[in-house]
Design an enzyme around this catalytic site. Structure first.
Site, PDB file in Angstrom:
ATOM      1  N   HIS A   1      47.382  33.586 138.604  1.00  0.00           N
ATOM      2  CA  HIS A   1      48.331  33.273 137.517  1.00  0.00           C
ATOM      3  C   HIS A   1      49.507  34.246 137.581  1.00  0.00           C
ATOM      4  O   HIS A   1      49.494  35.301 136.958  1.00  0.00           O
ATOM      5  CB  HIS A   1      47.597  33.386 136.172  1.00  0.00           C
ATOM      6  CG  HIS A   1      48.377  32.879 135.010  1.00  0.00           C
ATOM      7  ND1 HIS A   1      48.062  31.712 134.351  1.00  0.00           N
ATOM      8  CD2 HIS A   1      49.463  33.375 134.384  1.00  0.00           C
ATOM      9  CE1 HIS A   1      48.919  31.538 133.354  1.00  0.00           C
ATOM     10  NE2 HIS A   1      49.773  32.528 133.354  1.00  0.00           N
TER      11      HIS A   1
ATOM     12  N   HIS B   1      53.886  34.502 137.559  1.00  0.00           N
ATOM     13  CA  HIS B   1      55.188  33.844 137.332  1.00  0.00           C
ATOM     14  C   HIS B   1      56.135  34.251 138.462  1.00  0.00           C
ATOM     15  O   HIS B   1      57.032  35.078 138.277  1.00  0.00           O
ATOM     16  CB  HIS B   1      55.715  34.224 135.951  1.00  0.00           C
ATOM     17  CG  HIS B   1      54.857  33.676 134.848  1.00  0.00           C
ATOM     18  ND1 HIS B   1      55.092  32.468 134.235  1.00  0.00           N
ATOM     19  CD2 HIS B   1      53.704  34.147 134.305  1.00  0.00           C
ATOM     20  CE1 HIS B   1      54.145  32.216 133.336  1.00  0.00           C
ATOM     21  NE2 HIS B   1      53.280  33.220 133.377  1.00  0.00           N
TER      22      HIS B   1
ATOM     23  N   GLU C   1      61.346  34.367 125.491  1.00  0.00           N
ATOM     24  CA  GLU C   1      60.967  34.211 124.082  1.00  0.00           C
ATOM     25  C   GLU C   1      61.856  35.011 123.122  1.00  0.00           C
ATOM     26  O   GLU C   1      61.818  34.796 121.923  1.00  0.00           O
ATOM     27  CB  GLU C   1      59.502  34.629 123.863  1.00  0.00           C
ATOM     28  CG  GLU C   1      58.492  33.636 124.400  1.00  0.00           C
ATOM     29  CD  GLU C   1      58.010  33.982 125.791  1.00  0.00           C
ATOM     30  OE1 GLU C   1      58.697  34.780 126.472  1.00  0.00           O
ATOM     31  OE2 GLU C   1      56.972  33.454 126.206  1.00  0.00           O
TER      32      GLU C   1
ATOM     33  N   HIS D   1      46.645  27.839 129.334  1.00  0.00           N
ATOM     34  CA  HIS D   1      47.103  29.014 128.579  1.00  0.00           C
ATOM     35  C   HIS D   1      46.539  28.893 127.169  1.00  0.00           C
ATOM     36  O   HIS D   1      46.841  27.923 126.474  1.00  0.00           O
ATOM     37  CB  HIS D   1      48.647  29.026 128.527  1.00  0.00           C
ATOM     38  CG  HIS D   1      49.207  29.873 127.413  1.00  0.00           C
ATOM     39  ND1 HIS D   1      49.809  31.084 127.631  1.00  0.00           N
ATOM     40  CD2 HIS D   1      49.253  29.648 126.072  1.00  0.00           C
ATOM     41  CE1 HIS D   1      50.199  31.585 126.461  1.00  0.00           C
ATOM     42  NE2 HIS D   1      49.875  30.736 125.501  1.00  0.00           N
TER      43      HIS D   1
ATOM     44  N   ASP E   1      49.110  37.628 135.227  1.00  0.00           N
ATOM     45  CA  ASP E   1      50.268  37.151 134.462  1.00  0.00           C
ATOM     46  C   ASP E   1      51.515  37.905 134.951  1.00  0.00           C
ATOM     47  O   ASP E   1      52.466  38.106 134.188  1.00  0.00           O
ATOM     48  CB  ASP E   1      50.059  37.379 132.964  1.00  0.00           C
ATOM     49  CG  ASP E   1      50.838  36.350 132.130  1.00  0.00           C
ATOM     50  OD1 ASP E   1      50.950  36.551 130.914  1.00  0.00           O
ATOM     51  OD2 ASP E   1      51.361  35.389 132.707  1.00  0.00           O
TER      52      ASP E   1
ATOM     53  N   SER F   1      56.286  37.145 130.754  1.00  0.00           N
ATOM     54  CA  SER F   1      56.615  38.012 129.613  1.00  0.00           C
ATOM     55  C   SER F   1      55.348  38.224 128.789  1.00  0.00           C
ATOM     56  O   SER F   1      54.474  37.361 128.734  1.00  0.00           O
ATOM     57  CB  SER F   1      57.682  37.345 128.741  1.00  0.00           C
ATOM     58  OG  SER F   1      57.158  36.127 128.213  1.00  0.00           O
TER      59      SER F   1
HETATM   60  C1  FWO Z   1      51.239  35.546 127.649  1.00  0.00           C
HETATM   61  C2  FWO Z   1      53.684  33.902 130.007  1.00  0.00           C
HETATM   62  C3  FWO Z   1      51.817  34.957 126.341  1.00  0.00           C
HETATM   63  C4  FWO Z   1      56.104  33.444 130.169  1.00  0.00           C
HETATM   64  O1  FWO Z   1      51.020  34.603 125.465  1.00  0.00           O
HETATM   65  O2  FWO Z   1      51.947  33.094 128.662  1.00  0.00           O
HETATM   66  O3  FWO Z   1      53.039  34.874 126.267  1.00  0.00           O
HETATM   67  O4  FWO Z   1      56.405  32.238 130.122  1.00  0.00           O
HETATM   68  O5  FWO Z   1      56.614  34.258 130.952  1.00  0.00           O
HETATM   69  N1  FWO Z   1      52.197  35.336 128.712  1.00  0.00           N
HETATM   70  N2  FWO Z   1      54.975  33.326 128.006  1.00  0.00           N
HETATM   71  C5  FWO Z   1      51.026  37.053 127.528  1.00  0.00           C
HETATM   72  C6  FWO Z   1      49.808  37.421 126.665  1.00  0.00           C
HETATM   73  C7  FWO Z   1      48.538  36.959 127.323  1.00  0.00           C
HETATM   74  C8  FWO Z   1      49.774  38.925 126.522  1.00  0.00           C
HETATM   75  C9  FWO Z   1      52.519  34.064 129.077  1.00  0.00           C
HETATM   76  C10 FWO Z   1      55.007  33.982 129.270  1.00  0.00           C
HETATM   77 ZN    ZN Z   2      50.232  32.186 129.563  1.00  0.00          ZN
END
Ligand code: FWO
Ligand code: ZN
Length: 392
Positions: A63, A65, A72, A197, A287, A291
């Site tokens: 996983h 990116h 966000e 997710h 991850d 983010s």
């Molecule tokens: C998690 C990736 C979150 C992106 O919940 O899902 O945001 O698109 O770059 N990251 N949103 C991080 C938590 C598990 C700590 C993503 C992010």
């Molecule tokens: Zn995620």
């Protein structure tokens, strides 16, 4: 090119004692004691000294990116694209790339191109079609066609449930997606996995349990990630895994999250094993380059960190060094477990005929010394030997 790694303690990831491992081209060719070089040998053979070192399979990060993610906190918080050494310095030799919250301005063709770029730079890269939202963004317009027609697509992800940023998918939408991914995966000899997710929402993974209980779709179709993001979800992960599901814990973290009750992945591993979760049901993923946004109780954005691929092995090392998890069990979560769950042929083990993806660790402090990907030395004696195209 032939390489022989001599006298290392070999974890395939099961421990098989001190052995030599011979690599021919991009494959592991043989494992054994005292692999000798014939006197009249004319082929140039590189001998790597494994004395005092532990040899393990190259790590698999399910996983990442790779194109960057985030956003966000508005446009300025879009995280940057990954670089090759962000990955190899963490001992990772195979990544599965994904889109995240922003599946609108980031697209699937760019994700595929980035995966191909990483492949040309020396590691193995696959991708999930999709992003948080359903209907899934694809390359061909259809998830089943993506899985059957595009070599690097192994399934759909990261599909968001129980999250204020999700598309609020219904059970039916996830059911249909899993059905399409499953049958096209079967036809293409791929996992057809759905990388889910899981957010902080109270619904947790009830959608997955509904589907597995009410259809013929098996637990193995899903790999829910971020299952350590809060205590409630972690307890659910243990129950889900003990009833047959696979669970993935995120290793990137931000001390901010620990206040929010996130379970550090290394501690989560320990708790899982103490609770009797079968070792083959657990994977870790970083991850990386995603983010790590924080929201307050009114779901207002308050800040974000960026995931790191290097956190993947760092949590495995903490599990061993700090939580006394046996090395072979901890290693499986980033080698043979993801390889079998994601059906990555020739990956995740030190075995003749498998890809020559290997990591040499210092025996004393378990730090990464050498990283070999597809038979090429990427890192040697802690020194970067191969950089990404624009890194040096
Ligand atoms: C998690 C990736 C979150 C992106 O919940 O899902 O945001 O698109 O770059 N990251 N949103 C991080 C938590 C598990 C700590 C993503 C992010
Ligand atoms: Zn995620």
């Amino acid at each position: 090119m032939i390489k022989i790694i001599k006298n290392a303690k070999v974890y395939t990831p099961n421990y098989i004692g001190i052995n030599d491992v011979a690599l021919v081209g991009d494959k592991i060719s043989s494992i054994g004691n005292d692999l000798t070089i014939p006197e009249n040998n004319t082929v140039n053979i590189k001998v790597i000294d494994g004395e005092g070192k532990i040899l393990v399979p190259g790590f698999i990060d399910s996983h990442v990116h790779i194109l960057g993610g985030g956003g966000e906190g508005g446009f300025k918080t879009r995280t940057p694209e990954i670089k090759l050494t962000d990955i190899t310095t963490g001992g990772v030799t195979t990544v599965i790339g994904c889109l995240g919250t922003d599946g609108i301005t980031r697209n699937m063709l760019s994700l595929l191109a980035k995966a191909r770029s990483l492949e040309e730079e020396g590691i193995t890269a696959f991708i999930y079609s999709g992003s948080y939202r359903v209907p899934v963004v694809t390359i061909t317009g259809d998830i089943a066609k993506d899985i059957m027609a595009i070599d690097k697509v192994i399934g759909a992800g990261e599909i968001a449930i129980s999250d204020h940023r999700s598309s609020q998918p219904t059970v039916d939408e996830i059911k249909k997606l899993a059905a399409d991914a499953r049958v096209s995966g079967i036809l293409a000899g791929k996992a057809g996995i759905i990388n889910i997710h899981v957010g902080d929402g109270k619904g947790m993974i009830s959608i997955l349990k509904d589907i597995v209980e009410s259809t013929e779709i098996p637990y193995s179709q899903f790999l829910p990630t971020h299952m350590n993001r809060n205590c409630r979800l972690f307890e659910e992960a243990i129950k889900y895994a003990k009833s047959g599901g696979n669970v993935d814990f995120t290793t990137s973290s931000d001390p901010l999250f620990w206040e929010g009750g996130e379970i550090k992945a290394s501690e989560g591993l320990k708790k899982c094993f103490e609770s009797g979760v079968p070792e083959e049901r657990i994977t870790l993923s970083s991850d990386g380059q995603g983010s790590l946004p924080m929201f307050n109780e009114k779901k207002e954005y308050i800040g974000l960190g960026v995931g790191k691929v290097t956190s993947l092995y760092s949590e495995v090392r903490d599990a061993v060094m700090l939580e006394n998890v046996p090395l072979d069990k901890a290693l499986k979560t980033i080698t043979s477990n993801p390889a079998s769950i994601l059906k990555l042929k020739g990956k995740g083990k030190i075995q003749a005929g498998y890809d020559a993806d290997l990591v040499l660790l210092d025996e004393g402090n378990l730090t990464i010394d050498t990283v070999i990907a597809k038979g090429q030395i990427m890192i040697s004696a802690k020194e970067i030997k191969v950089y990404g195209t624009f890194e040096k």
